[in-house]
Motif scaffolding. Sequence first.
Motif, mmCIF file in Angstrom:
data_model
loop_
_atom_site.group_PDB
_atom_site.id
_atom_site.type_symbol
_atom_site.label_atom_id
_atom_site.label_comp_id
_atom_site.label_asym_id
_atom_site.label_seq_id
_atom_site.Cartn_x
_atom_site.Cartn_y
_atom_site.Cartn_z
ATOM 1 N N LEU A 8 34.654 41.028 36.561
ATOM 2 C CA LEU A 8 33.958 40.851 35.396
ATOM 3 C C LEU A 8 32.482 42.017 35.273
ATOM 4 O O LEU A 8 32.134 42.278 36.388
ATOM 5 N N HIS A 14 30.517 42.756 29.650
ATOM 6 C CA HIS A 14 31.780 41.959 29.145
ATOM 7 C C HIS A 14 33.023 42.716 29.405
ATOM 8 O O HIS A 14 34.062 42.028 28.761
ATOM 9 N N VAL A 16 36.471 43.049 31.372
ATOM 10 C CA VAL A 16 37.403 42.076 32.294
ATOM 11 C C VAL A 16 38.641 42.817 32.762
ATOM 12 O O VAL A 16 39.194 43.540 31.978
ATOM 13 N N ASN A 34 31.763 38.646 39.267
ATOM 14 C CA ASN A 34 30.709 39.279 38.492
ATOM 15 C C ASN A 34 30.297 40.454 39.121
ATOM 16 O O ASN A 34 29.232 40.244 40.030
ATOM 17 N N VAL A 41 32.463 33.038 30.451
ATOM 18 C CA VAL A 41 33.844 33.331 30.583
ATOM 19 C C VAL A 41 34.872 32.176 29.979
ATOM 20 O O VAL A 41 34.337 31.179 30.345
ATOM 21 N N THR A 89 35.628 37.223 27.694
ATOM 22 C CA THR A 89 34.049 37.306 27.666
ATOM 23 C C THR A 89 33.754 37.929 26.521
ATOM 24 O O THR A 89 34.291 38.310 25.516
#
Length: 191
Positions: A8, A14, A16, A34, A41, A89
């Motif tokens: 992430l 945001h 992915v 992250n 998420v 996200t």
Amino acid sequence: MSQLTVSLNEDGLHSVAAPAAFETSEPFDVVLDNDGEAVHVHLNLDETLSTVADIRANNHYVEPNGSRPVGVGINPRTTAVTGRLKIATGYGSEVAYTTVTIQPPEEDPKRVTVDESLAKPQRDPPAEPTTAEQIGARLADSGAGLLVAFGLIAVLLAVAIAATLESGVVIAGAVVVLLGVVVAVGLAVRA
């Protein structure tokens, strides 16, 4: 336990990044890794995948530069099931999909399958008794075993005496005793 790692915020807020495909035969973790700001998420199993897998909660908060495992449970099955896992996200602004294949569990060589057939005796059917066994059983049932024992003793004594005395009369007597024992055993077996 197997892990499906999702990156992430690696390429911007945001973002992915998830593998295109993932395969397992056991419960697994979706590890939300992250690399930036805090993010929410949303995980969703498609209709096919949700028949054999389960995520307890769909929405997950991941701390800045943190990691969070999300457990995915698996139901028992006998065939492989393939479906898609949706990872979103930014309230759906960024989405990634992973094709997930869930294989049947591998057979454990130490595992014993128990079914109703174990409740039944596993003996071979009895073999047909031989003629000697049939005669022995009839003698035992009729109580003639004692008769046979005494008859054998009488025959052995008659033969021993006839051999010792070398007399024709004694030999004839031994033959009569032998015939009497044979007839008595025959009658006892028929009864």
